[in-house]
Scaffold this active site. Sequence first.
Site, PDB file in Angstrom:
ATOM      1  N   GLU A 167     -10.908   7.965 -40.345  1.00  0.00           N
ATOM      2  CA  GLU A 167     -11.458   6.972 -41.673  1.00  0.00           C
ATOM      3  C   GLU A 167     -12.841   7.116 -41.911  1.00  0.00           C
ATOM      4  O   GLU A 167     -13.675   7.334 -41.193  1.00  0.00           O
ATOM      5  CB  GLU A 167     -11.296   5.503 -41.305  1.00  0.00           C
TER       6      GLU A 167
ATOM      7  N   ARG B 192      -8.452   5.696 -24.519  1.00  0.00           N
ATOM      8  CA  ARG B 192      -9.571   6.005 -25.295  1.00  0.00           C
ATOM      9  C   ARG B 192     -10.800   6.244 -24.584  1.00  0.00           C
ATOM     10  O   ARG B 192     -10.748   5.915 -23.232  1.00  0.00           O
ATOM     11  CB  ARG B 192      -9.981   4.839 -26.322  1.00  0.00           C
TER      12      ARG B 192
ATOM     13  N   LYS C 141     -16.996   1.964 -34.156  1.00  0.00           N
ATOM     14  CA  LYS C 141     -17.736   2.220 -35.494  1.00  0.00           C
ATOM     15  C   LYS C 141     -18.634   1.034 -35.971  1.00  0.00           C
ATOM     16  O   LYS C 141     -19.449   1.106 -36.375  1.00  0.00           O
ATOM     17  CB  LYS C 141     -16.968   2.937 -36.294  1.00  0.00           C
TER      18      LYS C 141
END
Length: 548
Positions: free
Chosen positions: A31, A257, A267
């Site tokens: 994104e 992750r 983020k």
Amino acid sequence: MNIYNNFIINIIKKELKKNKNKKICTRFPPEPNGYLHIGHAKSIYLNFNIAKKFNGKCNLRFDDTNPVNETKNFINSIKKDIKWLGFKWNGSIKYSSNYFDLLYKYAIFLIKKNFAYVDELSSKQIKKYKGTLNTPGINSPYRNRTIEENIKLFNNMKNGKYIEGKLCLRAKIDMKSPRIIMRDPVLYRIKYFPHHQTGNKWCIYPTYDFSHCISDYIEGITHSLCTLEFQDNRELYNWILNKIFTKKYPKQYEFSRLNIQFTVLSKRKLKKLVEKKIVSGWDDPRMPTISGLKKRGYTSKSIKNFCKKIGITKQNNLIEFSLLESCIREELNISAPRIMAVINPLKIIFINLPKNYKEKILMKNHPFKSKMGTRKVYFNKEIYIDNSDFLENATKKYKRLVLGKEVRLRYSYVIKAEKIKKDKNGIINVVYCSCDLKTLNKKPNNRKVKGIIHWVSAIKNLPAKFYLYENLFLDKNPNNSDDFLKKINKNSLSIKHGFIEKINIKNKLKKYFQFEREGYFYLDNKINSKKLRFNRIVKLKNSYINKK
């Protein structure tokens, strides 16, 4: 660890045994609402290498369905970082926004099949109606609208007839599902914000869950790889594709992750660090972003080696930051030339050398790589040593320069501290020493030398600024708390002014150096700058210090 030996690779191998003609296609779908961080590097490394392993393709697709937080600057930084890491995506860059017309048609298709409806509940009401893990959800009062009414309202949404938040499109699944994500998730919402690719064409935008699976299908993605927090989303991923398409569709697989000690890889949290000016920007060398690590001096090779070592599993764990450090240290230990730098200068004046004394001492550029050649280092009546390498009164364990005692200058002479000079505040600013010119790389007769210290000529040198970085957080796992800003290390950066050897950096075309006894450093500015800037990439381990 072999990147080609993990559970995802094994799954693909089994699939190819059943269907040898199957063409593998993966994707990396960031994104564009921030810079890539080292957690993304793990995903990039996995997706691109799987495609390479099976002679397949890997697409780069920007998940650009929320224009409010997205910018072209983020898009450009992501493209730049992927190229810097050494990966090449398949064909042209893809965008979820490329498929907005199709996504709208598929939304209409779901409405016509009575699998979606327009809701007027607010976002807070929707959350309340969804219930909890222990209590089932409640149907929206607008859930049983007619198909015709839903189509009309959705078209009106598209044509900008309602304010933001007034209406949304939701999937009609099961408000009593044990998975909250399946309790009529939102598929479209109203946003009056220009899009970086489509401009003002749209005022409704699909959600990630709706656009992602369909984009995968359109592009022929065979394996949609994501981290474990999307595990529950897999059911919705499959539900949407099942309701729209009849042919075989992509399969989603999840892996753990990346979590690293003393680091945040969210983020949202990284953005806070930038907005609150705790760091200088997304590419601050203390940030775990690819751009930040690059600016600090990490190489693409060291980051890929780190990704290789941590491997791909389904188990979440906290990786030691020292593993990343060891990867760059391992590389630079072989490739970086050695020079001397004094970061906290203390002047030494030799009382037994003439005023204009000058000499050039031959030194190796690397202790065990003769191909890197030699250099000549200036030695004068006045030199600098590091402040920490002298004490007026020291213990027996102190193995450096002490008043009345001897020490060896690295690759040079044995010197003895004779007297000191202090400023008005009582701080030592000059140490007067004698220099034994018979001891150049030789042991002095019948004398024990306490230690070896590095030095730089006070007359022939290059002034430099040294940016010394420490962990940005004091806590090993700052991700565990929303109050992560309270765990900031206020001493994560210190700037020192000192000197390096007088070397021709421009001709050497070198960016990476090992400053003897100090660490590995990266030259982070233009050669013509008045004062060179060096970023400390990583400290030396004790075992890396030459004890010559």
